[in-house]
Design an enzyme around this catalytic site. Structure first.
Site, PDB file in Angstrom:
ATOM      1  N   SER A 281       0.806  -1.022   0.005  1.00 46.36           N
ATOM      2  CA  SER A 281       0.078   0.062   0.033  1.00 46.36           C
ATOM      3  C   SER A 281       0.834   1.255  -0.135  1.00 46.36           C
ATOM      4  O   SER A 281       0.382   2.368  -0.212  1.00 46.36           O
ATOM      5  CB  SER A 281      -1.003  -0.097   1.352  1.00 46.36           C
ATOM      6  OG  SER A 281      -0.507   0.258   2.489  1.00 46.36           O
TER       7      SER A 281
ATOM      8  N   LYS B  43      -6.041   4.912   8.002  1.00 40.67           N
ATOM      9  CA  LYS B  43      -5.060   5.883   7.341  1.00 40.67           C
ATOM     10  C   LYS B  43      -5.254   7.322   7.532  1.00 40.67           C
ATOM     11  O   LYS B  43      -4.524   8.134   7.932  1.00 40.67           O
ATOM     12  CB  LYS B  43      -4.552   5.323   6.248  1.00 40.67           C
ATOM     13  CG  LYS B  43      -4.012   3.957   6.195  1.00 40.67           C
ATOM     14  CD  LYS B  43      -3.760   3.174   4.892  1.00 40.67           C
ATOM     15  CE  LYS B  43      -2.916   1.989   4.993  1.00 40.67           C
ATOM     16  NZ  LYS B  43      -2.865   1.253   3.793  1.00 40.67           N
TER      17      LYS B  43
END
Lengths: 806, 282
Positions: free
Chosen positions: A652, A695
């Site tokens: 990611s 996040k």
């Protein structure tokens, strides 16, 4: 290529509208159905319906989603309509006492048999002694004993008569008998005997020898006569006993004439009673030392009935869940008692296992527990293959303990075993145990997420109603239900899906109920639910606080202002098991001339996982494809996760790594007010990642703490927009224009946002626009290639190549 | 009525033991009776001289009942065997007597069985002889002794035989007025000892006499806390008595030593055919 627009606040959270429910509180709702498990329920229905060998079920799904409740509920419903299975009992085997007989009885007749046998034994114990106390019996015995005496005495009398006729006497001695000549009623004195003529002495001695032979014959006959006498008494006893017990046993036999095994058993009981009359007559003497019996007292236990399985009061077939699937809890066990320091047992000490109790119905087992108990899985498979349960202790199988064992007759089984487990176990068994495929042909897979539709929202409200009623919790108002559903969406990490994790939902309801009661309310409100969620987080977010504190105190270097070349804020998720959060991580890149190598520092020091390494390789390939198609990629670059000391896994951060590298090559600074997450493919497309909400919130918390200026934000893959279920404070900041979330589909969009300089698209001649980031990268790489080419030229004779190109 | 039942006391019970004594039933019976009467049991083991003579004969062989085999014996073997036998019997008597808290003594004498027993019987109130052993073991000497005591003994003689314990009654035979009281007293002692029913057979010329005697006996027994059933004895032969006792299923028959039914050849019939024990009340 247009610069991507920041998302509107409405895109960041998908609300659940309480108005859709049409109720005030869940108290108004009836029982809710099962949500989104159509596939699993169909499989369950099929597995239960098909009555073929090997069609047992494995119900798989993550822990805590309510597999057990659903399966149990379904099975109990299915079980209730079927007739109860037969009773089973163990009876003493009179021919082989160590192999008790298993007998199947029509449902509910086990108890009756047990009572009948108890009564029969009582009756026998009363009737038999009475029969042997009659005068007739004693007279018969006396007659037999007298006959024996007469027989012996007659023989001895004949011998005595013959002896006396020869002037000899038969005399009893301390050790037996002897013959001696007599004179005047006394044994002849030795001196007188010596005076007798030789002929007379010879005659006497010959007579004595002959008489001794005759006496020997009589003595040899004596044991035979005694045996015959004993046999006659035994036959008499048998006759008397049969007369006394016959009608009693016959009564019981008549009652069970439809069960051949019982009538045969009763015949054996009758024979045994007759063979063991002294026990009934109280004549059996138990040897003892100092009053302690060396053997057990006469026991009538062998006539008892060990009713192993009694379905007399059962409604439908059994549904059994064995919480502790030890080997012996599954297949049953034979217990022992200590007697004089030794372990003894009998058929009455046979105890049923879960397989016995569930026979004819359903047995639910937790696969993990089953597999972690020694020999339990093998024992279950053996029973399912053989379609019978044979009770054998592990001590018996492996001769661990030296004691008396029983080998009870096996009991045939016909049941469905339902294993509950997670996917990992299921696929592990599929891969490594061929028997599993043969024995568990039906898979019922439970979804942990369902589609978030109005119908499912209503079903979920119904489920919440059931759960609150079952646990005696306050009902939820419609807004609280909506909040629980939204929380479910957040747990599913998908605004279009709903997590159906029953265990955590139950916890949330209990805690919401607690807070409602603390607030003096009788209905759980949205506030209570929110408070419960907040407090759940508060109880476990100590580490998150410490991580954020480290960043804010600049112990961990994260810039949230200014711009830097070759430096980008990436985002990583830390999973603590019961709590996850994200933190920003600085990624830096350096570039110089080289041989087309990008050094992933994490991988070099073995702190990078394989998926992370894959991501770096993809971006290396993409770099060459985009900028160095017609020349060697003459670059050596290095990428590093700064101040990261643990394992980095996942791809990611590959968009962030690419952007840091491009920034370093193009010498274009990156805006540190932004963070970026997303994975990239070889064509530069940005792909979805997990944990997007965590996040965003992780970077938001740091930026907010330092002060939001409207330039802060997070770049996320466009594909992740549907997953957004952000915290209210993040949404408020976005709504106020102080924080932004940018969805991107390509790395060029990300580069443009991060650098503020267009990435640039090749024109018809294949050239990037002047001043674009891509053009700068391409130029830099071309310079590297030419430089490298110069270095590669051969050195003319007499000249040494130096480090400076010409 | 000169002797009341409770007045009869056996002080010294003689228990002759010889090499032929097979089991402990005589011993147990003696101890039980002695315990009830607080009497002394005198065990006497007689080393029969006939056995020593037998062992000294050159062809002497002993047949073992359990193996039916003959083995050579001599005088030393016989002496050892007799000593061993005496030791066993003494130990057994001691054990039983201590258990029952009964006074006891044990003597070993060597001589003629009959002479020695008669000698010891003079000083005893009751002598126990095993007629079961007489029949079963063919002990010549025992047979001789029994016969003698039947006809000539002075003290009371209990002719025992091993019988199963049951509820059979004690029978007292009252066929002579002069000895009747003593017979009744002895019968009462045995009935008390075993807790058994007492049956009195009364010889009477007619029903009136029977009724009178039965009444007297009833009164006597009632005064002594006893009860009994009385039956008339109308016949006078030993065989009739055997039949009556058999029909009554008697456990033990108490009969006067000088009873006409036990005289002459009658005693032989009683010994041979009576299916119970006999006490000759002296």
């Amino acid at each position: 290529m247009n610069t991507p627009k920041a998302l509107a606040p409405e895109s960041l959270y998908t609300h659940c509208d309480p108005a859709q429910f049409g109720f005030e509180t869940t108290a108004e709702l009836g029982g809710g159905g099962i949500i989104g498990q159509e596939r699993a329920m169909e499989a369950l229905q099929f597995g239960v319906g098909i009555r073929r060998e090997g069609y047992n079920l494995f119900v798989l799904g993550p822990p805590g989603i309510g597999k057990y409740s659903v399966v149990r509920q379904y099975l109990e419903h299915a079980a209730g309509t079927a007739p109860a299975p037969p009773d089973w009992c163990y009876l003493h085997n009179f021919e082989q006492p160590d192999r008790p007989c298993a007998v199947r009885l029509p449902t509910g007749r086990g108890q009756a048999l047990r009572r009948d046998m108890e009564r029969l034994v009582d009756d026998l114990r009363n009737a038999i002694p009475v029969s042997f106390e009659t005068e007739e019996y004693h007279t018969h015995v006396q007659e037999i004993e007298e006959a024996l005496k007469d027989q012996r005495e007659h023989a001895l009398a004949e011998l005595t008569a013959e002896t006396e006729s020869r002037g000899i006497a038969l005399i009893r001695t301390p050790g037996g008998y002897a013959f001696a000549p007599v004179r005047g009623g006394e044994v002849i004195k030795p001196d007188d005997y010596e005076q007798l003529p030789d002929e007379e002495k010879q005659r006497i001695e010959a007579s004595v020898e002959e008489l001794q032979g005759k006496l020997a014959n009589i003595l040899r006959q004596t044991p035979k006569w005694q045996r015959e006498s004993r046999d006659r008494i035994k036959a008499l006893d048998r006759e008397v006993a049969l007369f006394a017990v016959g009608h009693l046993i016959e009564e019981v036999k008549k009652k069970y004439q439809d069960i051949a095994a019982i009538t045969a058993y009763l015949d054996a009981v009758q024979n045994d009673v007759v063979e063991h009359l002294p026990e009934f007559r109280g004549q059996d003497e138990t040897p003892n030392i100092l009053g302690i019996a060396l053997t057990e007292k006469p026991s009538f236990r062998r006539y008892q009935v060990n009713l192993l399985i009694d379905h007399g009061r059962s409604q439908g077939v059994p549904v059994v869940y064995e919480d502790t699937p030890l080997y012996q809890n599954l297949v049953g066990r034979v217990e022992h008692l200590t007697h004089m320091g030794a372990l003894v047992t009998d058929f009455m000490l046979i105890k049923p296992g879960a397989l016995h109790r569930a026979n004819g119905g359903y047995l639910i087992l937790d696969a993990k527990k089953l597999l972690t108990e020694p020999f339990a899985w093998e024992g279950l498979k053996r029973a399912l293959y053989a379609r019978e349960v044979r009770i054998q202790s592990l001590g018996q199988i492996y001769s661990y303990v030296s004691t008396v064992y029983l080998e009870p007759e096996a009991i045939p089984i016909d049941l469905k075993v339902v294993l509950l487990g997670d996917r990992f176990l299921y696929y592990l068994l599929q891969a490594y145990d061929p028997d599993f495929i043969e024995l568990f042909k039906v898979t019922a897979e439970f979804e942990d997420r369902v589609e978030r539709t109005p119908d499912n929202d209503r079903l979920y409200a119904g489920l919440l109603a059931v759960l609150t009623q079952r646990e005696d919790l306050y009902p939820l108002d419609s807004a609280a239900v909506a909040r629980v559903i939204e929380h479910g969406s957040r747990q599913a990490e998908d605004a279009e899906r709903l997590a159906v994790h029953l265990s955590s939902t139950m916890d949330l309801l209990r805690e919401s109920d607690y807070w409602a009661r603390q607030a003096g309310r009788v209905v759980i409100t949205r506030t209570d639910v929110q408070h419960a969620i907040d407090m759940q987080v508060r109880r476990v977010d100590r580490i998150r606080g410490q991580v954020q504190e480290g960043i804010l105190r600049n112990l961990v270097l994260i810039d949230t202002a200014g711009a830097r070349i070759g430096q980008v804020n990436a985002l990583s998720v830390i999973d603590l098991g019961n709590f996850s959060f994200a933190q920003p991580t600085r990624i830096t890149a350096n570039a110089r001339m080289g041989e087309g190598e990008i050094i992933d520092i994490e991988r070099e020091v073995e702190l990078g996982g394989s998926i992370h390494s894959k991501g770096v390789m993809i971006l290396t390939s993409m770099l060459a494809a985009r900028y160095a198609q017609d020349r060697p990629l003459s670059l050596t670059a290095s990428l590093a996760f700064e101040q990261s000391y643990g394992l980095i896994e996942g791809d990611s951060a590959s968009v962030a790594e690419f952007c840091a590298l491009i920034s370093a090559l193009a010498a274009v600074p990156i805006d540190q007010r932004l963070a970026v997450t997303g994975s990239v493919n070889q064509h530069g497309q940005v792909q979805a990642i997990g944990g997007v909400n965590h996040k965003i919130e992780g970077f938001f918390d740091i930026c907010r703490a330092r002060g939001l200026d409207g330039g802060h934000g997070v770049i996320i893959p466009a594909a992740n927009v549907v997953h957004l279920m952000l915290r209210e404070d993040v949404i408020e900041a976005v709504r106020a224009g102080r924080f932004k979330i940018y969805p991107v589909e390509s790395v060029d969009e990300a580069i443009t946002l991060l650098t503020g300089v267009p990435a640039g698209i090749r024109d018809a001649q294949g050239e990037y626009p002047n001043g674009s980031v891509n053009q700068r990268v391409e130029d830099r790489l071309r310079d590297f290639a030419e430089l490298r080419h110069e270095f590669a030229k051969p050195v003319p004779d007499g000249h040494e190549n130096d480090d400076t190109p010409a | 009525m000169t002797t009341r039942p409770h007045e009869l006391i056996f002080r010294r019970i003689l228990l002759p033991l010889d090499s032929g004594a097979a089991d402990s039933t005589d011993l147990d019976a003696a101890i039980r009776l002695a315990a009830r009467l607080q009497a002394e049991v005198v065990g006497i083991f007689i080393e029969d001289v006939d056995l020593m003579r037998l062992a000294a004969l050159p062809f002497a062989r002993e047949m073992a009942p359990l193996s039916a085999s003959a083995r050579r014996i001599d005088a030393a073997d016989m002496a050892r065997a007799l000593r061993a036998r005496a030791g066993v019997l003494r130990a057994r008597l001691q054990e039983r007597a201590l258990q029952a808290r009964v006074s006891w003594s044990f003597h070993i004498v060597q001589g003629e069985l009959l002479a020695e027993q008669l000698g010891e019987a003079v000083a005893s109130d009751l002598i126990i002889l095993d007629i079961g052993a007489r029949r079963a073991s063919m002990s010549r000497a025992t047979d001789q002794v029994t016969r003698h005591f039947f006809s000539q003994g002075a003290c009371t003689v209990w002719l025992r035989r091993a019988l199963a314990e049951d509820e059979r009654p004690i029978i007292a035979l009252l066929d002579d007025i002069s000895s009747g009281q003593r017979v009744l007293a002895v019968a009462c002692q045995f009935a008390r000892r075993d807790g058994k029913q007492l049956l009195v057979m009364i010889a009477a010329d007619d029903a009136i006499e029977f009724a009178r005697r039965a009444h007297d006996i009833g009164e006597l027994l009632t005064a002594d806390g006893m009860e009994a059933e009385c039956r008339p004895l109308t016949r006078s032969a030993a065989s009739d008595l055997i039949q009556d006792v058999t029909e009554a299923r008697g456990k033990l028959l108490v009969i006067a030593r000088d009873s006409p039914l036990a005289s002459g050849a009658g005693y032989q019939r009683l010994l041979e055919d009576l299916p119970c024990e006999i006490v000759l009340a002296g």
